[in-house]
Design an enzyme around this catalytic site. Structure first.
Site, mmCIF file in Angstrom:
data_model
loop_
_atom_site.group_PDB
_atom_site.id
_atom_site.type_symbol
_atom_site.label_atom_id
_atom_site.label_comp_id
_atom_site.label_asym_id
_atom_site.label_seq_id
_atom_site.Cartn_x
_atom_site.Cartn_y
_atom_site.Cartn_z
ATOM 1 N N HIS A 162 8.908 -24.648 9.095
ATOM 2 C CA HIS A 162 7.794 -25.290 9.804
ATOM 3 C C HIS A 162 6.445 -25.065 9.127
ATOM 4 C CE1 HIS A 162 9.780 -25.869 14.019
ATOM 5 N NE2 HIS A 162 10.673 -25.981 13.041
ATOM 6 N N CYS B 33 3.183 -3.286 4.007
ATOM 7 C CA CYS B 33 2.308 -2.180 4.424
ATOM 8 C C CYS B 33 2.990 -1.506 5.610
ATOM 9 C CB CYS B 33 0.892 -2.651 4.722
ATOM 10 S SG CYS B 33 0.683 -3.785 6.101
ATOM 11 N N HIS C 244 5.719 -31.639 9.908
ATOM 12 C CA HIS C 244 5.096 -30.345 9.590
ATOM 13 C C HIS C 244 4.056 -30.475 8.473
ATOM 14 C CE1 HIS C 244 7.996 -28.617 12.260
ATOM 15 N NE2 HIS C 244 9.002 -29.102 11.540
ATOM 16 N N ASP D 122 0.874 -1.170 0.000
ATOM 17 C CA ASP D 122 0.000 0.000 0.000
ATOM 18 C C ASP D 122 0.922 1.234 0.000
ATOM 19 O OD1 ASP D 122 0.945 0.168 2.598
ATOM 20 O OD2 ASP D 122 -1.018 0.148 3.566
ATOM 21 N N THR E 212 2.767 -2.016 8.866
ATOM 22 C CA THR E 212 3.250 -3.007 9.835
ATOM 23 C C THR E 212 3.473 -4.391 9.233
ATOM 24 O OG1 THR E 212 0.966 -3.588 10.321
ATOM 25 C CG2 THR E 212 1.981 -1.915 11.733
HETATM 26 C C1 RB5 Z 1 -2.026 2.388 6.668
HETATM 27 O O1 RB5 Z 1 -2.093 3.566 7.406
HETATM 28 C C2 RB5 Z 1 -1.764 1.197 7.596
HETATM 29 O O2 RB5 Z 1 -2.877 0.949 8.382
HETATM 30 C C3 RB5 Z 1 -1.396 -0.029 6.796
HETATM 31 O O3 RB5 Z 1 -0.279 0.250 6.013
HETATM 32 C C4 RB5 Z 1 -1.020 -1.264 7.580
HETATM 33 O O4 RB5 Z 1 -0.051 -1.004 8.548
HETATM 34 C C5 RB5 Z 1 -2.131 -2.083 8.086
HETATM 35 O O5 RB5 Z 1 -1.928 -3.148 8.701
#
Ligand code: RB5
Length: 149
Positions: free
Chosen positions: A102, A69, A137, A11, A71
């Site tokens: 695994h 993204c 596994h 994203d 996180t």
């Molecule tokens: C975007 O602001 C953020 O929510 C997205 O990139 C991501 O971290 C979602 O899990």
């Protein structure tokens, strides 16, 4: 997973590292298909990009998916909704090894905001260079596949 075909997407929050990772993978000789996003300035929704990569992997058009993204968490949640996808959100190379050995993870989701590029590159190296250990596994993965029925 030498020279696996890689499908990659992000994203807006993962865009900068997605660009860097795609270039680095291509330099190493991996065939890379980039499903977007096109820039880091336009706010987009990560499930739209997670599904493009997850579908490419599920259809066998790529052996490995990479999703970036903010996180990596949202990408993993979304990608794991598709049958046949085993997406792991990885923030440390040691976990990349175990996700392959695994869990036979076929999609790696990364953080573009909280993990630096060097660490994400080391995660990718571990992911690409580790094979599934099979054995006990495999039976566990078969049970996960049953959950999709
Ligand atoms: C975007 O602001 C953020 O929510 C997205 O990139 C991501 O971290 C979602 O899990």
């Amino acid at each position: 997973m030498a020279r696996a075909r890689v499908a990659i997407a992000s994203d807006h929050a993962g865009f900068a590292q997605k660009q860097q990772l795609a270039a680095w993978l291509a330099e190493k000789g991996y065939p890379v298909t980039d499903f977007g996003a096109e820039d880091g300035a336009t706010s987009v929704d990560y499930p739209d990009y997670a599904q493009l990569v997850a579908r490419a992997v599920a259809k066998g058009q790529a052996e490995l998916g990479v999703l970036v993204c903010g996180t990596g968490i949202g990408m993993a949640i979304a990608a794991n909704k598709l049958p046949g996808i085993r997406a792991a959100n990885i923030t440390d190379p040691a976990f990349a090894v175990l996700a392959r050995e695994h869990n036979d993870a076929n999609v790696v989701t990364l953080s573009g905001r909280l993990v630096d590029f060097d660490t994400n590159k080391r995660i990718m190296e571990s992911f690409l260079n580790t094979d599934f250990a099979a054995g006990r596994h495999s039976e566990r993965l078969a049970k996960i596949a049953q959950l999709e029925q």
